[in-house]
Design an enzyme around this catalytic site. Structure first.
Site, PDB file in Angstrom:
ATOM      1  N   GLY A  34     -51.186  -1.501  11.719  1.00 35.73           N
ATOM      2  CA  GLY A  34     -52.013  -0.304  11.813  1.00 35.73           C
ATOM      3  C   GLY A  34     -53.456  -0.596  11.476  1.00 35.73           C
ATOM      4  O   GLY A  34     -53.813  -1.702  11.064  1.00 35.73           O
ATOM      5  N   SER A  35     -54.304   0.406  11.623  1.00 36.07           N
ATOM      6  CA  SER A  35     -55.740   0.199  11.446  1.00 36.07           C
ATOM      7  C   SER A  35     -56.098  -0.199  10.019  1.00 36.07           C
ATOM      8  O   SER A  35     -56.947  -1.074   9.809  1.00 36.07           O
ATOM      9  CB  SER A  35     -56.504   1.466  11.844  1.00 36.07           C
ATOM     10  OG  SER A  35     -56.138   2.565  11.023  1.00 36.07           O
ATOM     11  N   THR A  36     -55.454   0.411   9.029  1.00 34.70           N
ATOM     12  CA  THR A  36     -55.765   0.072   7.641  1.00 34.70           C
ATOM     13  C   THR A  36     -55.245  -1.313   7.286  1.00 34.70           C
ATOM     14  O   THR A  36     -55.941  -2.106   6.646  1.00 34.70           O
ATOM     15  CB  THR A  36     -55.170   1.117   6.683  1.00 34.70           C
ATOM     16  OG1 THR A  36     -55.586   2.427   7.088  1.00 34.70           O
ATOM     17  CG2 THR A  36     -55.631   0.878   5.261  1.00 34.70           C
ATOM     18  N   ASP A  89     -49.363  -2.763   3.076  1.00 35.88           N
ATOM     19  CA  ASP A  89     -49.323  -2.016   4.335  1.00 35.88           C
ATOM     20  C   ASP A  89     -50.075  -0.701   4.157  1.00 35.88           C
ATOM     21  O   ASP A  89     -50.384  -0.297   3.035  1.00 35.88           O
ATOM     22  CB  ASP A  89     -47.858  -1.750   4.721  1.00 35.88           C
ATOM     23  CG  ASP A  89     -47.663  -1.499   6.212  1.00 35.88           C
ATOM     24  OD1 ASP A  89     -48.663  -1.284   6.922  1.00 35.88           O
ATOM     25  OD2 ASP A  89     -46.497  -1.510   6.667  1.00 35.88           O
ATOM     26  N   LYS A 102     -44.400   6.631   7.372  1.00 34.43           N
ATOM     27  CA  LYS A 102     -44.994   5.502   8.077  1.00 34.43           C
ATOM     28  C   LYS A 102     -44.454   5.472   9.501  1.00 34.43           C
ATOM     29  O   LYS A 102     -43.465   6.110   9.812  1.00 34.43           O
ATOM     30  CB  LYS A 102     -44.672   4.180   7.366  1.00 34.43           C
ATOM     31  CG  LYS A 102     -45.451   4.010   6.060  1.00 34.43           C
ATOM     32  CD  LYS A 102     -45.164   2.676   5.394  1.00 34.43           C
ATOM     33  CE  LYS A 102     -45.318   1.498   6.318  1.00 34.43           C
ATOM     34  NZ  LYS A 102     -46.646   1.426   6.982  1.00 34.43           N
ATOM     35  N   GLY A 104     -46.808   5.552  12.303  1.00 38.54           N
ATOM     36  CA  GLY A 104     -47.793   6.010  13.268  1.00 38.54           C
ATOM     37  C   GLY A 104     -48.237   4.913  14.215  1.00 38.54           C
ATOM     38  O   GLY A 104     -48.614   5.175  15.353  1.00 38.54           O
ATOM     39  N   GLU A 111     -41.488  -2.719   9.524  1.00 40.39           N
ATOM     40  CA  GLU A 111     -42.196  -2.453   8.274  1.00 40.39           C
ATOM     41  C   GLU A 111     -41.217  -2.149   7.144  1.00 40.39           C
ATOM     42  O   GLU A 111     -41.392  -2.626   6.021  1.00 40.39           O
ATOM     43  CB  GLU A 111     -43.164  -1.284   8.458  1.00 40.39           C
ATOM     44  CG  GLU A 111     -44.399  -1.633   9.280  1.00 40.39           C
ATOM     45  CD  GLU A 111     -45.260  -0.428   9.601  1.00 40.39           C
ATOM     46  OE1 GLU A 111     -46.455  -0.625   9.850  1.00 40.39           O
ATOM     47  OE2 GLU A 111     -44.739   0.709   9.608  1.00 40.39           O
TER      48      GLU A 111
END
EC number: 5.3.1.6
Length: 262
Positions: A34-36, A89, A102, A104, A111
């Site tokens: 993900g982006s983060t 994460d 979680k 998305g 994960e």
């Protein structure tokens, strides 16, 4: 330049950078998706190249694996690692007990497997991901393609008896075609608005034929690192019951991530 990043992107950056400091030489590290989480991978890659950090990463998706290799992180499989020292994460939502939604990014199955095979799971997030009760963000449920519409109907029927406000399940799309996970499955997003009993819901959903896994992470996360746009960071440890405060200064050369800004 770092100054051009939005406050949310700055928050993600400082959270990722602070979480990267938890990684020590010789560790086997689960790398989220993900982006983060991408900011975290870039931070670790910078430490590998500039500080000589010796670590091996277990990615939770093909795109995380690709990014990790690009920034110089040694990538291994979970079976090669056997067990992980830490997984870091992002999350779509977290509550006061550090329960999470979680998925998305579409990698919830891998994960969850990686997180549960770790001595500790650390979530990095901006303050906007914190909620008093889970459910505003759609809950992803990974399902096999065969009979997915039947699985969808079973899910919606099951939700009638659950403590949730909304009961609609929609197929996640990638343009004009269904989104496909790394494992070749589809994702049904449950629009629940509010989840009254997340622990019960997580157990019930996984009993439905066709469901592979759901995006509720209950009693898995140990620590959340919350970043703020002004450089402040909070480290909340659910096991120790502690909250640590820190601040990271922005330096223009620190920003390796302009291509990751949302």
């Amino acid at each position: 330049m770092t100054g051009e990043l939005s406050p949310i992107d700055k928050a993600k950056f400082v959270a990722a950078k602070r979480a990267a400091d938890l990684v020590e030489d010789g560790m086997r590290v689960g790398l989220g998706t993900g982006s983060t989480a991408a900011w975290l991978v870039r931070c670790l890659g910078d430490m590998v190249r500039k500080e000589g950090l010796k670590m091996r990463g277990v990615p939770t998706s093909t795109r995380t694996a690709q990014l990790a290799r690009e920034v110089g992180i040694e990538v291994i499989t979970l079976d090669e690692a056997r067990w992980l020292d830490i997984t870091i994460d992002g999350a779509d939502e977290f509550d006061g007990d550090l329960n999470l939604i979680k998925g998305g990014g579409g990698a919830l199955l891998q994960e969850k497997i990686v997180a549960t095979a770790s001595d500790q799971m650390v979530v990095i997030a901006d303050l906007g991901k914190e909620v008093s009760r889970l459910g505003a963000f759609p809950l992803p449920v990974e399902v096999i393609p065969f009979g997915w519409q039947t699985t969808q109907a079973l899910l919606e029927e099951t939700l009638i008896s659950m403590d949730v406000l909304g009961r609609t399940a929609t197929l996640r799309m990638n343009g004009d075609t269904p989104f496909v996970t790394d494992e070749g499955n589809h994702i049904l997003d449950l629009h629940l608005q509010r989840i009254g009993n997340a622990r019960q819901l997580a157990l019930v959903l996984n009993q439905i034929p066709g469901v592979v896994e759901n995006g509720l992470f209950i009693d898995i996360c140990d620590t959340v690192v919350v970043g703020h746009g002004d450089g402040r960071v909070e480290i909340r440890d659910i096991n120790q019951g502690t909250v640590e405060h820190d601040r990271l200064d922005f330096v223009e050369s620190d920003n390796l991530f302009t291509d990751l800004a949302d």
